[in-house]
Motif scaffolding. Structure first.
Motif, short mmCIF file in Angstrom:
data_model
loop_
_atom_site.label_atom_id
_atom_site.label_comp_id
_atom_site.label_asym_id
_atom_site.label_seq_id
_atom_site.Cartn_x
_atom_site.Cartn_y
_atom_site.Cartn_z
N PHE A 43 0.83 -1.21 0.00
CA PHE A 43 0.00 0.00 0.00
C PHE A 43 0.86 1.26 0.00
O PHE A 43 0.52 2.25 -0.66
CB PHE A 43 -0.94 0.00 1.21
CG PHE A 43 -2.37 -0.21 0.83
CD1 PHE A 43 -3.06 0.75 0.12
CD2 PHE A 43 -3.03 -1.37 1.17
CE1 PHE A 43 -4.38 0.57 -0.24
CE2 PHE A 43 -4.34 -1.58 0.80
CZ PHE A 43 -5.02 -0.61 0.10
N TRP A 44 1.97 1.26 0.74
CA TRP A 44 2.86 2.42 0.71
C TRP A 44 3.38 2.65 -0.71
O TRP A 44 3.42 3.79 -1.19
CB TRP A 44 4.04 2.21 1.66
CG TRP A 44 3.76 2.52 3.09
CD1 TRP A 44 3.88 1.67 4.15
CD2 TRP A 44 3.35 3.77 3.65
NE1 TRP A 44 3.55 2.31 5.33
CE2 TRP A 44 3.23 3.60 5.05
CE3 TRP A 44 3.05 5.02 3.11
CZ2 TRP A 44 2.83 4.63 5.90
CZ3 TRP A 44 2.66 6.05 3.96
CH2 TRP A 44 2.55 5.85 5.33
N ARG A 45 3.79 1.57 -1.38
CA ARG A 45 4.29 1.71 -2.74
C ARG A 45 3.18 2.19 -3.68
O ARG A 45 3.41 3.03 -4.57
CB ARG A 45 4.85 0.39 -3.24
CG ARG A 45 5.42 0.47 -4.65
CD ARG A 45 5.84 -0.89 -5.18
NE ARG A 45 6.26 -0.80 -6.57
CZ ARG A 45 5.44 -0.80 -7.61
NH1 ARG A 45 4.13 -0.90 -7.40
NH2 ARG A 45 5.89 -0.71 -8.85
N LEU A 46 1.96 1.67 -3.51
CA LEU A 46 0.84 2.10 -4.35
C LEU A 46 0.60 3.59 -4.21
O LEU A 46 0.51 4.33 -5.22
CB LEU A 46 -0.41 1.32 -3.96
CG LEU A 46 -1.72 1.78 -4.62
CD1 LEU A 46 -1.70 1.48 -6.10
CD2 LEU A 46 -2.92 1.15 -3.95
N LEU A 47 0.48 4.08 -2.99
CA LEU A 47 0.24 5.51 -2.78
C LEU A 47 1.41 6.35 -3.27
O LEU A 47 1.22 7.44 -3.81
CB LEU A 47 -0.01 5.77 -1.29
CG LEU A 47 -1.30 5.18 -0.71
CD1 LEU A 47 -1.38 5.43 0.79
CD2 LEU A 47 -2.52 5.78 -1.39
N TYR A 48 2.61 5.83 -3.11
CA TYR A 48 3.79 6.57 -3.56
C TYR A 48 3.77 6.75 -5.08
O TYR A 48 3.97 7.87 -5.59
CB TYR A 48 5.05 5.81 -3.13
CG TYR A 48 6.34 6.43 -3.56
CD1 TYR A 48 6.78 7.63 -3.01
CD2 TYR A 48 7.16 5.81 -4.51
CE1 TYR A 48 7.98 8.20 -3.41
CE2 TYR A 48 8.36 6.37 -4.90
CZ TYR A 48 8.76 7.57 -4.35
OH TYR A 48 9.95 8.13 -4.74
N LYS A 58 9.19 11.97 -10.64
CA LYS A 58 9.83 10.75 -11.11
C LYS A 58 10.12 9.85 -9.93
O LYS A 58 10.36 10.32 -8.82
CB LYS A 58 11.12 11.09 -11.85
CG LYS A 58 10.91 11.94 -13.11
CD LYS A 58 12.23 12.23 -13.79
CE LYS A 58 12.02 13.07 -15.05
NZ LYS A 58 13.31 13.38 -15.74
N TRP A 59 10.12 8.56 -10.19
CA TRP A 59 10.40 7.59 -9.15
C TRP A 59 11.04 6.37 -9.78
O TRP A 59 10.99 6.17 -11.00
CB TRP A 59 9.12 7.21 -8.42
CG TRP A 59 8.27 6.23 -9.18
CD1 TRP A 59 8.26 4.88 -9.09
CD2 TRP A 59 7.31 6.57 -10.19
NE1 TRP A 59 7.35 4.34 -9.96
CE2 TRP A 59 6.76 5.36 -10.66
CE3 TRP A 59 6.88 7.77 -10.73
CZ2 TRP A 59 5.80 5.32 -11.64
CZ3 TRP A 59 5.93 7.71 -11.72
CH2 TRP A 59 5.39 6.53 -12.15
N THR A 60 11.66 5.57 -8.93
CA THR A 60 12.27 4.32 -9.37
C THR A 60 11.86 3.23 -8.39
O THR A 60 11.44 3.50 -7.26
CB THR A 60 13.80 4.43 -9.42
OG1 THR A 60 14.31 4.76 -8.12
CG2 THR A 60 14.24 5.49 -10.43
N GLU A 61 12.03 1.99 -8.82
CA GLU A 61 11.69 0.86 -7.97
C GLU A 61 12.63 0.75 -6.77
O GLU A 61 12.28 0.14 -5.76
CB GLU A 61 11.75 -0.44 -8.79
CG GLU A 61 10.72 -0.51 -9.91
CD GLU A 61 9.31 -0.67 -9.38
OE1 GLU A 61 9.17 -1.07 -8.21
OE2 GLU A 61 8.36 -0.40 -10.13
N SER A 62 13.81 1.35 -6.90
CA SER A 62 14.80 1.24 -5.83
C SER A 62 14.69 2.33 -4.77
O SER A 62 15.57 2.41 -3.90
CB SER A 62 16.21 1.25 -6.43
OG SER A 62 16.44 2.46 -7.15
N ASP A 63 13.68 3.19 -4.83
CA ASP A 63 13.53 4.24 -3.82
C ASP A 63 13.33 3.61 -2.44
O ASP A 63 12.57 2.65 -2.29
CB ASP A 63 12.34 5.14 -4.16
CG ASP A 63 12.62 6.00 -5.39
OD1 ASP A 63 13.79 6.10 -5.78
OD2 ASP A 63 11.66 6.54 -5.96
N ALA A 64 14.02 4.16 -1.46
CA ALA A 64 13.95 3.61 -0.10
C ALA A 64 12.55 3.75 0.46
O ALA A 64 11.81 4.69 0.13
CB ALA A 64 14.96 4.32 0.81
#
Length: 440
Positions: A43-48, A58-64
């Protein structure tokens, strides 16, 4: 029973209507209802990802994970989400899936999340531009977004804010120059392809169509994008038909949270009383300590009442002093205030005339730029020879005139606010001994 049967369908439609990069398994929603920690990171990744798309970041899969959580909390606070339990969630993503489900549902309703994502991710023709002549109501943003999100408070230096302001101005000028260059190139494409389109309403190719003419191998990729967008739109239509089932399900989630909260409070109360009773029986000095606490509590109550009386007297004296000072300023600055009132009335009357002007349409959102030469406009008009009804359109000249009127109104309002701030600063400077203020 029918609602339970329709729930998998509405959850599936909701998940399919999301962008491919933010797809969520339906089981995650079911786990989040019971506050399972296994669904928290998803859910955190979804909202992010969703909030990054809305804000154009912009974002990447490796974001902390702590970076994702910090951004989600800031973005939700910016949009007005005020539930404090969410901002108290741990930064490692170990708990809080049900709170995130509530925040996600709030975004669906308050921000029109799916509609904005579909509009942002649709296949572009390359000829779009954003137009907004609406007068934004700043009362909501001034009231709800001036404070910082809980847990995100930091001391900000004024020099840092000045640096940010300068950076924003520079980026704004760079963006304006890039948009001018884009308009020049777009005008060349429209001019050189004029008369080539089968639809006489347009008369010219778009950027995407011109690219396909030059690179036919990109046709399959465009078709795949259109098919994916069609699937998302079909899922969105299915979601709109079953949306009421989802909100009924969310009502049960809120009911479960309320029941758990009441049970937890009832269970905690006997524990505290039993602890006090055990302390009184096992400790012989507990009764004397209780008496001292009662005595101190009475003294604190008496001091609190005395403090209230003192504050009331001080407040009354201060109000009288302020009233006297206001009467003096009213006598001194009556003519200046009268001029301000006249200027404000004139500004409001001008805005009222603009509001009540005939055929005044508010434009907001993305519009497609279509090239119209004088020859083609007089020959075919807006409707052309294919369509009998004219296509609703607005000329760029009208939009520019509208924006210039809005700019002049905002400039007058800005000058009025600057004069008021200057007078306030002058009044403060007069009460400071030995200080000389030099205007920049």
């Amino acid at each position: 029973m029918q609602r339970c049967r329709a729930l998998p369908g509405v959850v599936g439609a909701l998940c399919r209507a999301l962008p491919p990069c933010a797809r969520l398994a339906p089981d995650v929603l079911r786990r989040a209802r019971f506050d399972r920690p296994q669904a928290t990171l998803d859910f955190w990744r979804l909202l992010y990802v969703l909030l990054k798309q809305i804000h154009g970041g912009k974002w990447t899969e490796s974001d902390a994970i702590d970076t994702q959580i910090r951004f989600v909390k800031s973005a939700l606070w910016y949009h007005g989400y005020g539930r404090p339990e969410l901002y108290q969630l741990p930064s490692d993503g170990s708990a809080g899936s049900r709170e995130l489900l509530l925040a996600f549902s709030w975004l669906l309703h308050r921000v029109n999340l799916l509609e904005r994502l579909l509009a942002r991710n649709r296949v572009k023709t390359g000829d779009e531009t954003s137009v907004c002549t609406c007068e934004e109501d700043l009362s909501y943003s001034e009231k709800d977004t001036t404070e910082m999100a809980p847990g995100l408070e930091n001391r900000v230096d004024v020099r840092y804010l000045q640096w940010l302001n300068g950076k924003l101005r520079f980026q704004w000028r760079s963006l304006h120059a890039q948009q001018q260059e884009q308009c020049k190139l777009l005008h060349k494409i429209h001019l050189f392809t004029s008369g080539s389109h089968t639809d006489q309403t347009l008369g010219h190719f778009s950027v995407t169509e011109t690219d396909l003419v030059r690179h036919p191998e990109n046709y399959n990729q465009l078709v795949q994008h259109l098919e994916l967008e069609t699937m998302q739109l079909e899922a969105f239509l299915e979601w709109k038909q079953l949306e009421v089932v989802y909100w009924q399900w969310m009502e049960t989630v809120l009911d479960n949270m309320a029941e758990e909260g009441s049970v937890r409070s009832v269970q905690d109360a006997p524990v505290e009383t039993s602890r006090l009773q055990e302390g009184a029986t096992c400790c012989p000095w507990a009764e004397s300590m209780t008496a001292q606490i009662d005595r101190l509590s009475g003294e604190m109550t008496a001091l609190h009442s005395q403090l209230d009386k003192l504050v009331a007297r001080r407040r009354s004296a201060w109000c009288q002093k302020v009233k006297t000072r206001e009467e003096e300023l009213h006598k001194e600055d009556f003519s200046a205030k009268l001029g301000k009132i006249e200027e404000s009335v004139e500004l409001k009357l001008l805005d009222l005339m603009n509001h009540s002007a005939p055929n005044r349409t508010k434009m907001h959102g993305s519009c497609r730029l279509v090239f119209r030469s004088k020859h083609s406009a007089s020959k075919t008009g807006f409707g052309g020879s294919v369509s009998k009804e004219p296509v609703p359109a607005v000329s760029a000249t009208e939009v520019i005139r509208e924006l210039r009127m809005r700019e002049a109104s905002l400039q007058r309002e800005l000058k009025q606010l600057q004069d008021e701030c200057k007078q306030r600063l002058d009044g403060i400077a007069e009460r400071l001994d030995g200080v000389i203020c030099i205007s920049p």
